[in-house]
Design a protein around this motif. Sequence first.
Motif, PDB file in Angstrom:
ATOM      1  N   ILE A 148      32.619 -33.273   5.287  1.00  0.00           N
ATOM      2  CA  ILE A 148      32.804 -31.819   5.265  1.00  0.00           C
ATOM      3  C   ILE A 148      34.301 -31.490   5.193  1.00  0.00           C
ATOM      4  O   ILE A 148      35.101 -31.982   5.992  1.00  0.00           O
ATOM      5  CB  ILE A 148      32.195 -31.165   6.524  1.00  0.00           C
ATOM      6  CG1 ILE A 148      30.709 -31.520   6.651  1.00  0.00           C
ATOM      7  CG2 ILE A 148      32.378 -29.658   6.485  1.00  0.00           C
ATOM      8  CD1 ILE A 148      29.867 -31.081   5.472  1.00  0.00           C
ATOM      9  N   SER A 149      34.657 -30.668   4.234  1.00  0.00           N
ATOM     10  CA  SER A 149      36.072 -30.378   3.964  1.00  0.00           C
ATOM     11  C   SER A 149      36.826 -29.833   5.168  1.00  0.00           C
ATOM     12  O   SER A 149      38.000 -30.156   5.374  1.00  0.00           O
ATOM     13  CB  SER A 149      36.190 -29.376   2.807  1.00  0.00           C
ATOM     14  OG  SER A 149      35.656 -29.908   1.627  1.00  0.00           O
ATOM     15  N   TRP A 152      38.949 -32.143   7.540  1.00  0.00           N
ATOM     16  CA  TRP A 152      39.990 -32.979   6.942  1.00  0.00           C
ATOM     17  C   TRP A 152      41.091 -33.370   7.923  1.00  0.00           C
ATOM     18  O   TRP A 152      41.574 -34.505   7.906  1.00  0.00           O
ATOM     19  CB  TRP A 152      40.604 -32.287   5.715  1.00  0.00           C
ATOM     20  CG  TRP A 152      41.481 -31.109   5.996  1.00  0.00           C
ATOM     21  CD1 TRP A 152      41.094 -29.816   6.196  1.00  0.00           C
ATOM     22  CD2 TRP A 152      42.914 -31.110   6.102  1.00  0.00           C
ATOM     23  NE1 TRP A 152      42.188 -29.015   6.417  1.00  0.00           N
ATOM     24  CE2 TRP A 152      43.315 -29.778   6.364  1.00  0.00           C
ATOM     25  CE3 TRP A 152      43.892 -32.090   5.997  1.00  0.00           C
ATOM     26  CZ2 TRP A 152      44.640 -29.402   6.524  1.00  0.00           C
ATOM     27  CZ3 TRP A 152      45.231 -31.730   6.163  1.00  0.00           C
ATOM     28  CH2 TRP A 152      45.591 -30.405   6.421  1.00  0.00           C
ATOM     29  N   LYS A 153      41.455 -32.449   8.810  1.00  0.00           N
ATOM     30  CA  LYS A 153      42.498 -32.769   9.792  1.00  0.00           C
ATOM     31  C   LYS A 153      42.000 -33.835  10.768  1.00  0.00           C
ATOM     32  O   LYS A 153      42.715 -34.790  11.075  1.00  0.00           O
ATOM     33  CB  LYS A 153      42.919 -31.524  10.566  1.00  0.00           C
ATOM     34  CG  LYS A 153      43.736 -30.531   9.766  1.00  0.00           C
ATOM     35  CD  LYS A 153      44.159 -29.370  10.659  1.00  0.00           C
ATOM     36  CE  LYS A 153      44.889 -28.303   9.868  1.00  0.00           C
ATOM     37  NZ  LYS A 153      45.259 -27.137  10.732  1.00  0.00           N
ATOM     38  N   ALA A 154      40.788 -33.655  11.256  1.00  0.00           N
ATOM     39  CA  ALA A 154      40.210 -34.613  12.201  1.00  0.00           C
ATOM     40  C   ALA A 154      40.115 -35.999  11.571  1.00  0.00           C
ATOM     41  O   ALA A 154      40.376 -37.016  12.221  1.00  0.00           O
ATOM     42  CB  ALA A 154      38.828 -34.140  12.653  1.00  0.00           C
ATOM     43  N   ASN A 155      39.742 -36.050  10.297  1.00  0.00           N
ATOM     44  CA  ASN A 155      39.633 -37.334   9.586  1.00  0.00           C
ATOM     45  C   ASN A 155      40.986 -38.028   9.493  1.00  0.00           C
ATOM     46  O   ASN A 155      41.110 -39.237   9.715  1.00  0.00           O
ATOM     47  CB  ASN A 155      39.069 -37.121   8.182  1.00  0.00           C
ATOM     48  CG  ASN A 155      37.608 -36.710   8.181  1.00  0.00           C
ATOM     49  OD1 ASN A 155      36.950 -36.749   9.219  1.00  0.00           O
ATOM     50  ND2 ASN A 155      37.107 -36.318   7.029  1.00  0.00           N
ATOM     51  N   GLU A 211      30.609 -23.397   0.804  1.00  0.00           N
ATOM     52  CA  GLU A 211      31.969 -22.870   0.959  1.00  0.00           C
ATOM     53  C   GLU A 211      32.927 -23.829   1.668  1.00  0.00           C
ATOM     54  O   GLU A 211      34.138 -23.744   1.483  1.00  0.00           O
ATOM     55  CB  GLU A 211      31.939 -21.543   1.721  1.00  0.00           C
ATOM     56  CG  GLU A 211      31.417 -20.378   0.909  1.00  0.00           C
ATOM     57  CD  GLU A 211      31.498 -19.063   1.644  1.00  0.00           C
ATOM     58  OE1 GLU A 211      32.583 -18.451   1.653  1.00  0.00           O
ATOM     59  OE2 GLU A 211      30.477 -18.655   2.231  1.00  0.00           O
ATOM     60  N   ASP A 212      32.398 -24.721   2.517  1.00  0.00           N
ATOM     61  CA  ASP A 212      33.278 -25.612   3.270  1.00  0.00           C
ATOM     62  C   ASP A 212      33.228 -27.058   2.770  1.00  0.00           C
ATOM     63  O   ASP A 212      33.656 -27.978   3.469  1.00  0.00           O
ATOM     64  CB  ASP A 212      32.927 -25.580   4.766  1.00  0.00           C
ATOM     65  CG  ASP A 212      31.502 -26.030   5.050  1.00  0.00           C
ATOM     66  OD1 ASP A 212      30.718 -26.180   4.082  1.00  0.00           O
ATOM     67  OD2 ASP A 212      31.158 -26.231   6.232  1.00  0.00           O
ATOM     68  N   VAL A 213      32.725 -27.255   1.562  1.00  0.00           N
ATOM     69  CA  VAL A 213      32.626 -28.599   0.992  1.00  0.00           C
ATOM     70  C   VAL A 213      33.401 -28.655  -0.329  1.00  0.00           C
ATOM     71  O   VAL A 213      33.580 -27.647  -1.002  1.00  0.00           O
ATOM     72  CB  VAL A 213      31.147 -28.990   0.755  1.00  0.00           C
ATOM     73  CG1 VAL A 213      31.026 -30.351   0.081  1.00  0.00           C
ATOM     74  CG2 VAL A 213      30.384 -28.993   2.076  1.00  0.00           C
ATOM     75  N   TYR A 214      33.847 -29.867  -0.692  1.00  0.00           N
ATOM     76  CA  TYR A 214      34.608 -30.116  -1.913  1.00  0.00           C
ATOM     77  C   TYR A 214      35.944 -29.359  -1.823  1.00  0.00           C
ATOM     78  O   TYR A 214      36.548 -29.301  -0.761  1.00  0.00           O
ATOM     79  CB  TYR A 214      33.767 -29.692  -3.123  1.00  0.00           C
ATOM     80  CG  TYR A 214      34.146 -30.347  -4.440  1.00  0.00           C
ATOM     81  CD1 TYR A 214      34.539 -31.679  -4.506  1.00  0.00           C
ATOM     82  CD2 TYR A 214      34.090 -29.636  -5.636  1.00  0.00           C
ATOM     83  CE1 TYR A 214      34.865 -32.283  -5.709  1.00  0.00           C
ATOM     84  CE2 TYR A 214      34.396 -30.234  -6.849  1.00  0.00           C
ATOM     85  CZ  TYR A 214      34.788 -31.551  -6.879  1.00  0.00           C
ATOM     86  OH  TYR A 214      35.117 -32.140  -8.076  1.00  0.00           O
ATOM     87  N   PHE A 215      36.439 -28.774  -2.903  1.00  0.00           N
ATOM     88  CA  PHE A 215      37.714 -28.046  -2.864  1.00  0.00           C
ATOM     89  C   PHE A 215      37.518 -26.600  -2.399  1.00  0.00           C
ATOM     90  O   PHE A 215      38.476 -25.837  -2.329  1.00  0.00           O
ATOM     91  CB  PHE A 215      38.356 -28.024  -4.256  1.00  0.00           C
ATOM     92  CG  PHE A 215      38.816 -29.372  -4.737  1.00  0.00           C
ATOM     93  CD1 PHE A 215      40.011 -29.918  -4.294  1.00  0.00           C
ATOM     94  CD2 PHE A 215      38.044 -30.114  -5.617  1.00  0.00           C
ATOM     95  CE1 PHE A 215      40.441 -31.161  -4.735  1.00  0.00           C
ATOM     96  CE2 PHE A 215      38.463 -31.361  -6.066  1.00  0.00           C
ATOM     97  CZ  PHE A 215      39.660 -31.882  -5.619  1.00  0.00           C
TER      98      PHE A 215
END
Length: 323
Positions: A148-149, A152-155, A211-215
């Motif tokens: 899930i985009s 990204w910070k957590a990843n 809305e919260d996936v991919y770009f």
Amino acid sequence: MKKWAAFLFICMVMIITSACGNGDQTTATTKKTTSTETPAKAEIEYLGKTYEVNTPAKRLVIAGSLESMEDAKLLGIHPIGASTVGGTFPSLFEDITSKTEGIGEKTEPNAEKILKLKPDVILGSTKFPPATIQKLAKIQTTIPVSHISSDWKANLILLGQLTGKETEVKTIIANYQKDLEKAKKTLKETSKNKTAIILRIRQGDLYVYPEDVYFNSTLYGDLGFTAPNEVKKAKAQSLLSLERLGELDPDYIFIQFSEEENASNPKALKDLESNQIWASLQAVKQGHVSENIVDPLLQGGTALSKTTFLEQAVNWLSSKKTE
């Protein structure tokens, strides 16, 4: 004679003491070397769960998570094992996979190959079914990395903690936030009340994402464009007909096409461009269509994807303002 005996006794004491001293020094050095080279157990929290892992993880295996591969590329980390796509590593990752062992396709990790690599930790994917994660966890601690985009910070923080690159991670996140603030000011009027859509062509068909996936998290959440209803309703990757796209008629279109994902229909993009419905779209008429604004194999919801997309999107959208 007594003096001579005393002298010999003193020499023997000195030799024994010296030997003992050297022995202690060797032991201390060995312990220090061992503690430096051998990863230590540590607890790491990630998305509400705690994992016990070996850190720093020098023997990292990335199974199925292309998101983690992008983070590894950004941080200059070389995994000892990683999933392949069509039997090879995507050229996007050639700078970090020169010594990486293939562990099977991204949807089918080979447990036997992973076991032989003796990993410190395994990074799986939230796309994996629970049975796959459980199978990998029998080999070594396995962390399912989010696709899930918005995570990204957590990843990125997770990989930084695992590999001792927390400082680099903080810098990357801080730089993105600075660039984002500038981008918002630059595109404030461009995105206001404007709809935009990112289309991905896969095996000849058009797909959209939530809305919260991919770009999409960058396009809508960060840059402020309005998401069409088809995107708002999507729960996962969703097929979009050309007819429905014509009804949505967005102001801006970003289309991503790669030959690797369209082996069965390599002319899909050209066929789309020659279609009458496509030609009738206002975005097409106004030149508001961007093709492969970034590498089409980028996952979208990673630090690498977001920083790259933000830079390229701002440059492209800014050029549209002057036309």
